[in-house]
Every structure is written in C-alpha cells, then in structure tokens.
Write an enzyme that holds these catalytic residues in place. Structure first.
Site, PDB file in Angstrom:
ATOM      1  N   CYS A 254      28.563  -5.441  11.219  1.00 49.37           N
ATOM      2  CA  CYS A 254      27.931  -6.415  12.117  1.00 49.37           C
ATOM      3  C   CYS A 254      28.731  -7.715  12.082  1.00 49.37           C
ATOM      4  O   CYS A 254      28.818  -8.366  11.033  1.00 49.37           O
ATOM      5  CB  CYS A 254      26.482  -6.643  11.685  1.00 49.37           C
ATOM      6  SG  CYS A 254      25.738  -8.146  12.331  1.00 49.37           S
TER       7      CYS A 254
ATOM      8  N   CYS B  62      26.841 -10.818  10.924  1.00 47.62           N
ATOM      9  CA  CYS B  62      26.529 -10.716   9.489  1.00 47.62           C
ATOM     10  C   CYS B  62      27.729 -11.145   8.657  1.00 47.62           C
ATOM     11  O   CYS B  62      27.591 -11.854   7.650  1.00 47.62           O
ATOM     12  CB  CYS B  62      26.144  -9.281   9.133  1.00 47.62           C
ATOM     13  SG  CYS B  62      24.691  -8.644  10.004  1.00 47.62           S
TER      14      CYS B  62
END
Length: 299
Positions: free
Chosen positions: A216, A219
């Site tokens: 991600c 992230c």
C-alpha cells in the site's frame, strides 16, 4: 488511501468502533527534500561494451569529501547476486541497478550509502548495468530496462520494486520493508494484538495500531512518521503495526475491526478502541495522537 474490498459486515469484538475524525490543523515534516524523478533507458547503453565503473558514489555539488560506500556490496555477476541473496537469509536486501551514464543513478546512490550506514539490518547491493556482459546478463534476467531501478528482496523473494525513486520514497521503503530496528511493535497474529492490549492495561498507555497492507503506497508513505513518533513518544505511547494481508489471522482481524481503508490507525486504551484515524497525513496523525493523550488541539 487504499480500499479493502469484500469485507465481512461483522461488528468488532469487545472493542468499540468510532468514525473517522476530522483532521486537525497541525503539520509536521520529517522527510528529506525531493529530488527530480527520472529514469533513463538502458537499451542504448547495455550493448556498447563501455568500461566506465562507479566504484565510489558521485558527490553532490559542493561536497568536499567522497562518499565512503564500503557498506554497499558491488555485484558483478549473476552468481554473486544469487549468493548475496542467499547469504542475507531473511534480512531485507535492497538492490540498486545503475549505469555510469545515468545522472539520476549518481544522485540517488549517495543517499543509499547513507542509509546503509544507519540500517544495519539491511543489506545494500549495487549492480552497474553497463559494467560488463555479466552485469548485462543479470539485468536481462531480472528484467531491468531503466535505471535507477530498486528491487527489494527477503528470503530470496522479490517483495517490492521501484523503477524511478526519490530520496524520501527510498527511505520510506527501506523502513517499511526492513523494520527490525525501530520501537514499533510488529504484530503478526490476532493473538499478538490481544497480548499487547493486556500488557498495557495496567500502565494505561495509549496504543496506536497502524493497520495497512504490504504494498500500500500511502501505508509506506506515512510509516517513517510512525517510526519517528515511536521514538519520541515512547514514554507515553505504544506504537504497533499489522499488515492485514500477511496471513488469514491478520485479515480476519481487519474485518472484525471494520477496517475498509488503509492505512487505518486504531487508538486503544484500557482494552477499548477510543478512536481511529483513516489516512496518511502526517500532521493529522500527530494531531489525533495528541488529542487522545489529552492535549488540546485547535481545529
């Protein structure tokens, strides 16, 4: 933010759920400045037989002393490459594919050298694509077409790669995929979460649980901030991380907690979720942490 689809509509366990909070007007900057992102084609150079070598990093303008890159291993063949990955075992291995003609390879390389000095749990490799026929063979096998190109390996498996990269992105990737040296607690099972909560019921510390996915982008982007905060707030806050796609137990935990977008930060105190923040804004995250510590934040 990245969405997680096909989640169960099961309510959370004994931990209460709260909606996304409005971001505070608080900002922070931890990362190094951006450099221009650009990649150069290798096709025109790999077959020329050029013999220029990058044995030392090219110094930035105004730098008086050459960069000492002794912690970066130079790779000259497929055999050396495979042996380096095998020797690393489960450590993170960061490989830069560069070329002697590439300005951007020479600019990003000194930064990788700096990381190699501070990240002792990571192995850094350099492959000069136009050094020889053997390095061209390695690049062909690894399907490297442009430089600079970074590949990340663990346990002989390629887990991530970037075809063009900036300094802050490289730092974020190294911290995210090779995090064995920070104060962030790594959680791999639902039972790990339950134990962490039990361990901090007595001291009433705020637990900030960073829930994300392995690949991600947001992230990865926010994680250097999480590491910085974990060191600065260690007396009052416990930081932890879980990747939902690591195994079935982690994914089920995300479903039970009604996590539908990542990164999601769960704020836990005395065994209960007292709030959550969804997003990768550094300032907003800091503001939410301060708010749950009782610090008044102006919105």
């Amino acid at each position: 933010m990245a969405a997680i689809t096909n989640f169960l509509s099961k309510p959370p366990l004994s931990l209460s759920n709260t909606p996304k909070l409005s971001p505070p007007c608080l900002h922070s900057s931890f990362l190094v400045p951006f450099v221009t992102k650009e990649v150069k084609p290798l096709a025109a150079k790999l077959g020329t037989g050029r013999t220029h070598f990058m044995t030392k990093a090219t110094a930035a303008p105004g730098t008086k002393k050459p960069v000492n890159d002794e912690k970066v291993q130079k790779i000259h063949s497929v055999e050396e490459f495979d042996e380096a990955l095998k020797t690393a075992k489960n450590k993170l291995v960061v490989v830069e594919y560069a070329a002697s003609h590439s300005y951007h390879s020479s600019q990003i390389y000194p930064f990788m050298v700096e990381l190699s000095r501070t990240c002792n749990d990571v192995d850094f490799l350099l492959v000069m694509a136009d050094e020889s026929g053997k390095t061209r063979e390695l690049c062909k096998r690894e399907k490297i077409e442009k430089v600079p190109h970074f590949s990340f390996y663990k346990s002989l498996e390629k887990i991530h790669e970037e075809k063009g990269i900036t300094q802050d992105k490289l730092m974020g990737d190294v911290l995210y995929y090779g995090d064995n040296h920070s104060a962030v607690v790594q959680l791999h099972l639902r039972e790990d979460v339950e134990k962490l909560i039990d361990d901090h019921k007595a001291d009433h510390k705020l637990i900030v649980l960073d829930v994300g996915l392995k690949h991600c982008g947001p992230c990865v982007k926010v994680y250097p901030t999480v590491i910085k905060l974990s060191r600065q707030m260690s007396d009052t806050v416990v930081f932890a991380r879980m990747n939902g796609d690591e195994n079935d137990s982690c994914m089920q935990f995300l479903k039970d907690m009604d996590v539908v977008e990542v990164p999601t930060f769960l704020f836990i105190r005395d065994g209960k979720i007292c709030g959550r923040y969804v997003g990768s804004g550094k300032g907003e995250l800091i503001g939410e942490i301060l708010r749950y510590q009782g610090v008044r934040v102006t919105y």
